[in-house]
Each structure stands twice: as C-alpha cells, then as structure tokens.
Write a protein that holds these residues in place. Structure first.
Motif, short mmCIF file in Angstrom:
data_model
loop_
_atom_site.label_atom_id
_atom_site.label_comp_id
_atom_site.label_asym_id
_atom_site.label_seq_id
_atom_site.Cartn_x
_atom_site.Cartn_y
_atom_site.Cartn_z
N SER A 162 0.85 -1.19 0.00
CA SER A 162 0.00 0.00 0.00
C SER A 162 0.89 1.24 0.00
O SER A 162 2.03 1.20 0.46
CB SER A 162 -0.93 0.01 1.22
OG SER A 162 -0.19 -0.16 2.42
N TYR A 163 0.34 2.33 -0.49
CA TYR A 163 1.13 3.56 -0.63
C TYR A 163 0.24 4.76 -0.37
O TYR A 163 -0.85 4.88 -0.95
CB TYR A 163 1.73 3.64 -2.03
CG TYR A 163 2.55 4.90 -2.29
CD1 TYR A 163 3.91 4.95 -1.97
CD2 TYR A 163 1.97 6.03 -2.86
CE1 TYR A 163 4.67 6.08 -2.21
CE2 TYR A 163 2.72 7.18 -3.09
CZ TYR A 163 4.07 7.20 -2.78
OH TYR A 163 4.80 8.33 -3.01
N VAL A 164 0.72 5.65 0.51
CA VAL A 164 0.05 6.92 0.77
C VAL A 164 0.87 8.02 0.12
O VAL A 164 2.09 8.09 0.30
CB VAL A 164 -0.07 7.19 2.29
CG1 VAL A 164 -0.69 8.55 2.55
CG2 VAL A 164 -0.90 6.09 2.95
N SER A 165 0.23 8.88 -0.65
CA SER A 165 0.94 9.89 -1.41
C SER A 165 1.59 10.94 -0.52
O SER A 165 1.21 11.10 0.64
CB SER A 165 -0.02 10.56 -2.40
OG SER A 165 -0.31 9.66 -3.46
N PRO A 166 2.57 11.69 -1.06
CA PRO A 166 3.27 12.70 -0.26
C PRO A 166 2.32 13.66 0.44
O PRO A 166 1.33 14.11 -0.14
CB PRO A 166 4.11 13.43 -1.30
CG PRO A 166 4.42 12.38 -2.31
CD PRO A 166 3.16 11.54 -2.40
N GLN A 167 2.63 13.95 1.69
CA GLN A 167 1.87 14.82 2.59
C GLN A 167 0.54 14.18 3.02
O GLN A 167 -0.27 14.83 3.66
CB GLN A 167 1.61 16.20 1.98
CG GLN A 167 2.86 16.98 1.66
CD GLN A 167 3.67 17.35 2.90
OE1 GLN A 167 3.20 17.20 4.02
NE2 GLN A 167 4.88 17.81 2.69
N GLY A 168 0.31 12.92 2.66
CA GLY A 168 -0.94 12.26 3.05
C GLY A 168 -0.87 11.52 4.36
O GLY A 168 -1.88 11.02 4.85
N CYS A 169 0.33 11.43 4.96
CA CYS A 169 0.47 10.66 6.20
C CYS A 169 -0.36 11.26 7.32
O CYS A 169 -0.97 10.54 8.10
CB CYS A 169 1.94 10.59 6.60
SG CYS A 169 2.96 9.67 5.42
N ASP A 170 -0.35 12.60 7.42
CA ASP A 170 -1.13 13.24 8.48
C ASP A 170 -2.40 13.89 7.92
O ASP A 170 -3.04 14.70 8.59
CB ASP A 170 -0.29 14.28 9.22
CG ASP A 170 0.30 15.32 8.28
OD1 ASP A 170 0.01 15.28 7.07
OD2 ASP A 170 1.06 16.19 8.76
N ASP A 171 -2.74 13.52 6.68
CA ASP A 171 -3.96 14.04 6.03
C ASP A 171 -4.00 15.57 6.02
O ASP A 171 -5.06 16.18 6.12
CB ASP A 171 -5.23 13.50 6.74
CG ASP A 171 -5.35 11.99 6.62
OD1 ASP A 171 -4.50 11.39 5.94
OD2 ASP A 171 -6.27 11.42 7.21
N ASP A 172 -2.83 16.19 5.89
CA ASP A 172 -2.75 17.65 5.89
C ASP A 172 -1.96 18.11 4.67
O ASP A 172 -0.72 18.11 4.70
CB ASP A 172 -2.10 18.15 7.17
CG ASP A 172 -1.94 19.67 7.19
OD1 ASP A 172 -2.58 20.34 6.35
OD2 ASP A 172 -1.19 20.18 8.04
N PRO A 173 -2.64 18.52 3.60
CA PRO A 173 -1.93 18.96 2.40
C PRO A 173 -1.53 20.43 2.40
O PRO A 173 -1.09 20.96 1.39
CB PRO A 173 -2.96 18.70 1.29
CG PRO A 173 -4.27 18.91 1.96
CD PRO A 173 -4.10 18.45 3.40
N SER A 174 -1.65 21.10 3.55
CA SER A 174 -1.40 22.54 3.58
C SER A 174 0.07 22.88 3.32
O SER A 174 0.38 24.02 2.96
CB SER A 174 -1.85 23.14 4.91
OG SER A 174 -1.07 22.64 5.99
N ARG A 175 0.98 21.92 3.53
CA ARG A 175 2.40 22.17 3.30
C ARG A 175 2.88 21.67 1.95
O ARG A 175 4.07 21.72 1.64
CB ARG A 175 3.24 21.51 4.41
CG ARG A 175 2.93 22.02 5.80
CD ARG A 175 3.87 21.39 6.82
NE ARG A 175 3.86 19.93 6.77
CZ ARG A 175 2.98 19.16 7.38
NH1 ARG A 175 2.01 19.71 8.10
NH2 ARG A 175 3.05 17.85 7.29
#
Length: 351
Positions: A162-175
């Motif tokens: 499985s793979y979570v896209s960049p900045q998706g680990c904390d579900d916060d794309p603001s950065r």
C-alpha cells in the motif's frame, strides 16, 4: 454543485491540491517527506518507508487499485509513466485535464465494477476481492477501518503493498509543494522500475517552470511591481458553512502561484488548506485575478464570469482576469502547465 460531507472531507484531505512555500524541485525531497526508498543495483527488491511503514516490492506490481480520495494525482502519475495497463480498478477522475487525451484515458480505465461506499470509494470486502498487489491512496483516510476500508495490515496479509501519497500521512496537504509531485513520480518510478522515465518527466517539468520564471524575471527587471493577489477556488462547490467554503488558502496552489509570479489573496485568513469565507470578507478583499478549478464541472468559465459580475469592484472584474484549470493545479505530474497558464494570465505582456 454542492457535494456531500463525505466527499468534501475526502477532497479537503488530499487536494493540494494544495500550499504555500516554494520547495526545491530538483532534489526530490518533498516538504515533510513521506517516503524514502532503497533499491538494489538489480532494480529489485525496492523498499519504501511510507508513513513509517516498510513496503518491499520484489517485482513490479501488476494489479494496482487506485482509490478515489477526490484526486487524480495517482492515476495521472501512473498514466504519465506508461503504466495504465497495470491498473485493475481506478476510482479517480475530474472529467477534464490540461493534458490532451488524459481525461479520456482515465475514463477508459477499468473500475472493477465496484459498489462504492458513502465516501464514493472502495469498501474493504470489495477491495480484497480485487486481489490487488498495490493499493494507492491519497491519504491515510483510504486505509481507515472506521470508514469501512481495508487497513494496510489487512492488505499486507492479503499480499498487497500500500502507498500513501506525499503529505498524506497526516492528512494535511497545507504544506504541499510541487516537490511533492516530483516525489510521487520518483516513488512510482522506483516501484515499477521506470525511474529513467520518471526522471525525464521531472526534468522536463523543471525546465518548463524555469523557462517561465526566466521570462517573468526578465519582464519584471527594475519594475518593482507588486505580485497580483489571486483567488483560487473550486467551481460550484460547497464544503463548509459560509458562501465561499472551497477557497484554497494554502497548499500546492500557493507554490504554483509563487512560481507564476502571483500570491494567494486569502493565505492570511487561515492556517488550514481551505478557507471558509463569508461573502462580506470576499467582497472586501482586492482580488486581481481568479483561478477557478473544475472538479467534474463542465463549465467552470461560467462560474468565473458569474463571480466577476458579483464582485465588480475587484480589479479582476474590471480587467476580466481569470483562468480555468483542472488537474494541473493539484498534486500530480503536470504542475508546470498550471505555472505557465497562470503566469500568462497574470503577466500577459511578458509572453
């Protein structure tokens, strides 16, 4: 179009779509990096450290499932790398794209004939029934058992990475920045042993953006002009309690604006990715230009023109300054197209 809360939540988590500072686009280090890869000289095995989880690939995946998450970043990245034939089920799509033929190519991909859940995504039993060897999710939301999804542990037990896209680990794309789009390309290049192609795509994007920047710098030399203030929002979409709840305040859009010689007019209203604004707040802000993003809206230009009529006091309204975009404004392989289109809108005399 007003979307229901599950879809709004799914959209707010991944999209850029999404963020402020200019990140380095050449070193592949995404801001708040989510993955690290180790590759043997022979290509495999490949090990990714993704959101604190080791994912080891002994060979290139051949049964890939792409979850929705209100994104097209993952499916577009796979298509850009020539990996469409590895997809057995795709739930992503915006209905249009800045890349000719991409929307049609996405539409032709198999969906797995899945009955989706309330979040318009693939529930656990259906996911396991697809027998995937790789599942891509925009954020960790797509692996949350409380929402009826297969967890990463359950997928591993079934033989799937499985793979979570960049900045998706904390579900916060603001950065999120453009560097995160390059990170996604690099990771998929390593997983599927097409790193050369990924690097060529990244180099082409960097070259394109650098050319736009050089043009802007040449035109602005000695002028000291203030950067135009831009409103970025989704077309006909409601995500909160106020009249304007789909306005982007931070995320990859801000990085794109900066590279295009602009600034986000509403970045100071919140620290979150999206601003939830009253009509009065919007009316009181000088907006020099509009970027209207289409999410399955067939006529975003009509929405842009409606806004300009609603706020005739804006410089954007007096000059009829707007552009409509779709997937190039989000995490994905085509951010350079958005940079060029926004730059040409903001600084037409430079081109």
């Amino acid at each position: 179009m007003s979307i229901n809360r599950p879809v709004a939540t799914a959209l707010a988590a991944p999209l850029c779509f999404l963020t402020a500072a200019c990140g380095s686009s050449s070193d592949g280090k995404a801001s708040g990096g989510t993955t690290e890869a180790a590759v043997s000289k022979g290509g495999y095995p490949v090990t990714l450290d993704n959101c604190g989880r080791k994912q080891t690939f002994e060979q290139a995946p051949s049964r890939v499932v792409v979850m929705n998450g209100a994104s097209v970043a993952e499916v577009s990245t796979l298509l850009a790398l020539g990996l469409g034939d590895r997809i057995v089920a795709n739930q992503q799509g915006y209905g249009m794209s800045e890349v000719p033929g991409r929307a049609a190519a996405i539409k032709k991909l198999p969906t797995g004939d899945i009955e989706l859940n309330e979040a318009y995504d693939i529930p656990r039993e259906a996911m396991l029934g697809l027998r995937p060897d790789l599942v891509l999710s925009v954020t960790t939301y797509g692996f949350d058992q409380k929402n009826g999804f297969a967890t990463r542990d359950q997928l591993r037990q079934a033989g799937a990475n499985s793979y979570v896209s960049p900045q998706g680990c904390d579900d916060d794309p603001s950065r999120m920045t453009v560097a995160d789009s390059y990170r996604l390309l690099r990771d998929m290049g390593k997983v599927f042993d097409v790193s050369d192609k990924a690097e060529k795509l990244i180099a082409a994007s960097e070259k394109h953006i650098a050319a736009v920047s050089a043009t802007l710098e040449k035109a602005a030399k000695g002028t000291g002009e203030k950067k135009p203030e831009v409103m970025v929002l989704f077309s006909n979409m409601s995500m909160g309690g106020n009249d304007f709840s789909s306005v982007l305040a931070h995320g990859i859009a801000n990085d794109i604006l900066a590279r295009a010689g602009g600034a986000n007019a509403f970045s100071g209203t919140t620290r979150a990715t999206f601003a939830d604004l009253s009509k009065e707040k919007v009316a009181a802000t000088d907006v020099d230009a509009l970027v209207v993003i289409s999410y399955n809206d067939p006529d975003p230009a009509a929405y842009a023109e409606k806004l300009l009529k609603e706020f005739p006091q804006w410089p954007a309204a007096r000059n009829n300054t707007y552009v409509t975009l779709s997937d190039s404004m989000y995490l994905g392989p085509s951010n350079d197209l958005a940079v060029e289109k926004v730059a040409k809108m903001l600084h037409p005399d430079a081109f």
